[in-house]
Design an enzyme around this catalytic site. Structure first.
Site, short mmCIF file in Angstrom:
data_model
loop_
_atom_site.label_atom_id
_atom_site.label_comp_id
_atom_site.label_asym_id
_atom_site.label_seq_id
_atom_site.Cartn_x
_atom_site.Cartn_y
_atom_site.Cartn_z
N TYR A 151 -3.18 -10.52 2.61
CA TYR A 151 -3.03 -9.15 3.10
C TYR A 151 -4.39 -8.68 3.59
O TYR A 151 -5.30 -8.47 2.79
CB TYR A 151 -2.49 -8.26 1.98
N SER A 196 0.83 -1.21 0.00
CA SER A 196 0.00 0.00 0.00
C SER A 196 0.86 1.25 0.00
O SER A 196 0.61 2.20 -0.75
CB SER A 196 -0.93 0.01 1.22
N TYR A 232 -13.41 -2.23 -2.71
CA TYR A 232 -14.53 -1.46 -3.23
C TYR A 232 -15.86 -2.00 -2.68
O TYR A 232 -16.59 -1.29 -2.00
CB TYR A 232 -14.57 -1.40 -4.76
N LYS A 283 -0.13 -10.58 6.21
CA LYS A 283 0.10 -9.27 6.83
C LYS A 283 -1.25 -8.82 7.36
O LYS A 283 -2.21 -8.65 6.60
CB LYS A 283 0.64 -8.26 5.82
#
Length: 297
Positions: free
Chosen positions: A133, A44, A107, A162
């Site tokens: 993730y 990110s 989204y 993560k």
């Protein structure tokens, strides 16, 4: 104890907004020399969501060759277009990456069965290690511990996660749920301040962004954990706690991290992809104050 600090590296861009290959190599060298255990490219903080695929592929080729297995290298290969995600994942693995990390689709909120179907389909087609993730603030839903366990039971190549969640209790539940059956499964926290709690709970460390400008602090923290040095852990925890103020300087923290890196001497342009705004004068002053308080500047 197993304790690693992996840096989700920023992506340096040139003045025209394209990926700057040489500047990124300087970043990787800065991290490696700072003692970091691994590098995540296109997480990110690496602005994966706003960069052209062809530039990302070229960066992967260059980065993996440059790092040359000196540290672990993971590549963030998320794409909302599934076939592109599969293709990019296999490309990264063929280039020599140690694994790929894929955030679940964002989204729309998704039910657990849709999330499992996504990762089932992905793991079946990716020819190497996959890390999940979990980032509910960006996806709108959570990868629950039981969902993760279900996936790990079905796919040997799903090797870690993560967990970027603002409460350590979530990561602790992951550790208790998954590691009991799969002790080698890697569980990393996504927030710097949870590093010690993570490893003391039986996790593997963190993949967190302060190490972009303070790799020596992060690597020292990891070394203290591996050596069971409680006094040093306390010192590093308090230093990281102070540096966490970086994330509060502005709503958009990626430009703040990049500006901190420049202030710390990393030769790079601090610009970001649109619509992220560069740090202004008052924000820069606040960054300098935080770095001085931590004895980094």
């Amino acid at each position: 104890m197993n304790a690693k600090w992996i840096t989700p590296a920023v992506t340096a861009l040139d003045e025209n907004g394209h990926i700057d290959i040489e500047a990124n190599k300087r970043i990787y060298e800065h991290l490696i020399q700072g003692g970091i255990d691994g590098i995540l490219i296109f997480g990110s903080i690496g602005e994966f969501f706003a960069l052209p695929m062809e530039e990302k592929r070229n960066m992967v080729r260059e980065a993996v060759a440059y790092i040359a297995h000196r540290v672990t290298v993971y590549i963030g290969t998320c794409s909302m277009e599934f076939e592109e995600c599969v293709e990019f994942s296999n490309f990264a693995l063929e280039a020599g990456a140690d694994g790929v990390m894929v955030i679940s689709p964002y989204y729309f909120n998704l039910p657990d069965r849709a999330v499992e179907n996504f990762y089932d389909s992905l793991a079946d087609r990716v020819n190497g290690p996959v890390l999940l993730y979990n980032f509910p603030d960006r996806t709108g839903y959570d990868l629950k511990p039981q969902v993760v366990l279900n996936l790990v039971r079905r796919h040997k190549n799903i090797v870690g996660i993560k967990d970027t969640v603002g409460t350590m209790g979530h990561t602790r539940a992951l550790i208790q749920t998954v590691k009991k059956e799969f002790p080698e499964f890697l569980i990393y926290s996504g927030f710097d301040e949870f590093f010690a709690h993570n490893v003391l709970s039986g996790g593997d460390g963190c993949i967190a962004g302060l190490s972009n400008f303070a790799p020596a602090v992060a690597s020292g923290f990891a070394k203290a954990a591996r050596e069971n040095d409680l006094a040093a852990l306390q010192v590093y925890q308090q230093k990281i706690d102070g540096l966490m103020a970086i994330y509060d300087v502005a709503e958009q923290f990626i430009p703040i991290i990049k500006k901190a890196m420049v202030l710390c001497g990393v030769d790079m342009n601090p610009g970001c992809t649109a619509p992220l705004l560069a740090a202004d004068a008052s924000e820069t002053e606040r960054i300098e104050e935080i770095l001085r308080n931590a004895s980094i500047l």
